[in-house]
Design an enzyme around this catalytic site. Structure first.
Site, mmCIF file in Angstrom:
data_model
loop_
_atom_site.group_PDB
_atom_site.id
_atom_site.type_symbol
_atom_site.label_atom_id
_atom_site.label_comp_id
_atom_site.label_asym_id
_atom_site.label_seq_id
_atom_site.Cartn_x
_atom_site.Cartn_y
_atom_site.Cartn_z
ATOM 1 C CG ASP A 103 -1.932 -1.156 1.166
ATOM 2 O OD1 ASP A 103 -1.760 -2.056 0.315
ATOM 3 O OD2 ASP A 103 -2.856 -1.176 1.980
ATOM 4 C CD GLU A 131 -0.887 -6.313 8.440
ATOM 5 O OE1 GLU A 131 -1.282 -5.798 7.387
ATOM 6 O OE2 GLU A 131 -1.236 -5.912 9.579
#
Length: 724
Positions: free
Chosen positions: A172, A409
């Site tokens: 992102d 993550e």
């Protein structure tokens, strides 16, 4: 050189990883994590399916089928499939995307890993009828997905797909996007009102994209919906159009997988072949920047390369589209301080961004942390190009990070601590896949009983029977053999890559000269070699070449296990004696000790070769002897005058790739070879201290030295696949 049974390391962590996936299973798909990610994400599901394939293949099929139920009519597979029963906790959701016909999805896509996931599942399922039915159902959908990309996202027909939103890259807020996004001035464009939902889910703000980042992300989404997702209109107006090196490399590999699926199903692959060739050529010709000396993404709007050294620059290795020289150049960049260095020791490879950059952050999302999915792909790429040990280092990091710091993550690239969401699905899934790979290596090898019972049922093949009468004196024989080995080594042994090009060696003049030279060995008196460094280097080099000679002459294709008791079945006549690889390894260099899993020494009391056994074996020799297999040490040519330094380097290289210390669990996982030969080091405790001496000066080394008498040791499986 024997095969053994062993325990299965990390079993407790394997169970925990499966629990993570089970808790995140939503009945038809697996959410990435509780809290921040309640829906189904595109490439997450591909990674998750790859993990499920190892133990729940039906779940893997469900995962992928659910994703493709949301495929758009034009073929696009959206980056999010929303669970309409779980709306209200994420932004942006369907009401903001406003996709055509009210589809409960996002309006962008992600890197296509789905053919790779389907092929991975099919391979593990061992080509069952159910697997073929699944492939047949998925194949047209996969083709449609790729066709959409080439028809809608490649206006110049270059074979390179553009992304129109940073989220489509899967990374992102990567620094690569700073330049293209800077053309969007939040103060000068209309940005609809919105409320972020990612900062109220327990994730530290410093680990997430900035508010300015989000303003630009939202502006792009608003643009797409205003243009009603008309791709031609978007091409005209979107300020963010980038040919991403990561996206295109992943697409290229997925084309390869799709072609293999077409072959399995007996389908025509002409269109797929064209896609693969176009993208391969586009990556090589357009996305290589001579200015920066690396692969880079290309900004279509600005008509220039992005200047952002990220791990995506190595992804052409995963695509399999670069030649050997370029792969070596990429490896050199990867194995540098900029990307932790595969042997650096004070960080975890490979961080997503250049660690020497001023704006590097070890904790901020895609601006420096380590991501397991990127390392998983790069490990496959390295292995495809023959960097077996280096691939092992990345897989070791995947196991270590997940085992020590949880299934997070992403991870702090210096300290390793887990960041972002907890109990993250793709981290658990890829941990399962890596560990299952170790397990399957062991399960696919011949059983110990079968190897032992094979004994010496076949005749030992002497590979250097002379075809003429002796005529050389001892020094000349030694020199001829040594020079011929060096000739092969200089032409074909690589300092880093551990793969061996047996075919090229077999066809070379150097190999022909070597085969002629070893025919002189019957004229050599082994006793005259002595036991100094000259003799040690000679026996090491001869062992390595005898294994290569045996692999070539016996026509081995996949493993030395193709020939029962291979290391006793090929040999050289040296003086009046016949020496097999086992004779050289266990009889001479190890001082006549028993091979693993045998009770008796290599040379029995009546064997005249006993006199050549080294009185003081050097345990570092284990790291210099390459047994023709991926888990054995890399090939090098050893010189007597540099032997001490070379053996230290060999030990450091092997130990770095094959030893994993886990202080939190008081555990060390080591390659199985250490189990076979621990007595050569003086027992387990002394072996651990020896190993620590060749590790980088970091917490792992210090912990091992302080706890060598009590740490729990597990042995990782030896990969006997040929190091071809």
């Amino acid at each position: 050189m024997e095969f053994s049974t062993t325990n299965r390391p990390f079993q407790g962590h394997m169970a925990k990883a499966k629990q993570v996936l089970e808790r995140n299973w939503m009945g038809g798909y697996t959410r990435p994590a509780h809290g921040l990610y309640p829906h189904q994400w595109n490439w997450d599901s591909a990674f998750i399916a790859i993990g499920y394939a190892n133990y729940l293949p039906q779940r893997a099929r469900q995962e992928l089928k659910h994703l493709f139920t949301a495929q758009w009519p034009n073929g696009m597979v959206p980056h999010i499939v929303f669970n309409t029963n779980r709306l209200g906790s994420y932004f942006p959701e369907p009401d903001f995307w406003q996709c055509p016909q009210g589809r409960p999805t996002s309006g962008i896509t992600m890197p296509p890993l789905h053919a790779e996931a389907c092929l991975h599942l099919h391979r593990i399922a061992a080509d069952t009828a159910e697997s073929r039915v699944f492939l047949a159902d998925m194949f047209p959908k996969l083709v449609q997905c790729h066709r959409y990309l080439y028809q809608e996202r490649d206006p110049g027909r270059e074979g390179l797909i553009y992304i129109r939103h940073p989220w489509e890259s899967g990374r992102d807020n990567a620094p690569a996007w700073d330049g293209p996004l800077s053309s969007i001035d939040p103060d000068k464009v209309d940005i609809p009102s919105y409320q972020r939902r990612d900062l109220d889910k327990g994730v530290d703000k410093e680990q997430r994209p900035t508010s300015e980042d989000y303003d630009r992300y939202v502006y792009l989404v608003d643009l797409f919906r205003r243009l009603n997702y008309d791709e031609q209109a978007i091409q005209q107006e979107c300020p963010f159009l980038v040919q991403d090196i990561g996206f295109n490399s992943i697409l290229c590999r997925d084309n390869r997988a799709l072609k293999k699926i077409s072959s399995i199903l007996g389908k025509d692959s002409g269109e797929i072949d064209e896609w693969f060739q176009q993208t391969s050529q586009g990556i090589r010709q357009k996305l290589w920047s001579e200015e920066y000396g690396r692969f880079e993404s290309y900004d279509i709007r600005a008509k220039k390369f992005l200047d952002s050294p990220t791990a995506m620059g190595f992804m052409p290795l995963y695509a399999g589209v670069v030649d050997s020289d370029k792969s070596a150049q990429l490896f050199g960049q990867m194995d540098s301080v900029s990307f932790c260095g595969l042997r650096q020791g004070n960080c975890f490879a490979i961080p997503d961004y250049d660690m020497t950059a001023e704006d590097f952050s070890e904790v901020n999302y895609w601006r420096g942390p380590v991501w397991l999915n990127i390392n998983w792909m790069l490990a496959h790429g390295l292995e495809d190009y023959g960097y077996y040990f280096e691939a092992q280092i990345l897989r070791k990091d995947i196991l270590e990070l997940a085992a020590r710091f949880g299934f997070r993550e992403y991870y702090d690239s210096h300290k390793g601590r887990g960041l972002g969401s907890k109990n993250f699905s793709w981290s658990a899934a890829l941990f399962i896949d890596v560990l299952s790979g170790y397990y399957s290596q062991k399960d696919s090898e011949p059983g110990l009983l079968g190897i032992v019972l094979s004994g010496k049922l076949g005749r030992t093949r002497v590979l250097n029977d002379p075809d003429r009468a002796p005529r050389e004196d001892q020094p000349e024989v030694n020199q001829r053999v040594t020079e011929s080995i060096r000739g092969v080594a200089e032409a074909f042994f690589e300092s880093v890559r551990s793969a061996v090009n047996y075919e090229a060696i077999a066809q070379s003049q150097q190999y022909h000269r070597y085969c002629e030279a070893v025919k002189l060995l019957p004229e050599l008196d082994p006793a005259a070699l002595g036991q100094g460094e000259q003799a040690q280097a000679f026996w090491i080099n001869l062992f390595n070449m005898l294994v290569i000679h045996g692999v070539i002459e016996l026509g081995l294709q996949s493993s030395v296990a193709e020939v029962p008791d291979f290391f006793d079945r090929v040999a050289y006549k040296i003086g009046p004696h016949v020496f097999s690889p086992h004779d050289i390894y266990h009889g001479v260099l190890r001082g006549n000790r028993p091979p693993p899993h045998r009770l008796l020494p290599q040379f029995m009391p009546w064997d005249k070769k006993r006199e050549f056994a080294f009185a003081r074996p050097d345990p570092r020799t284990h790291f210099a002897l390459s047994c023709g297999s991926r888990s054995c040490p890399k090939l090098s040519y050893y010189r007597a005058e540099e032997l001490d330094q070379q053996l230290d380097q060999a030990a450091t290289s092997y130990i770095t790739s094959e030893v994993l210390v886990d202080p939190e669990e008081n555990r060390v996982a080591m390659e199985e070879m250490f189990d076979w030969y621990q007595e050569d080091f003086g027992g387990q405790e002394r072996m651990l201290n020896f190993v620590a001496g060749f590790m980088p000066d970091d917490e792992h080394k210090r912990y091992l030295l302080a706890n060598s008498n009590r740490v729990e040791v597990e042995y990782l499986f030896h990969d006997w696949h040929l190091n071809r």
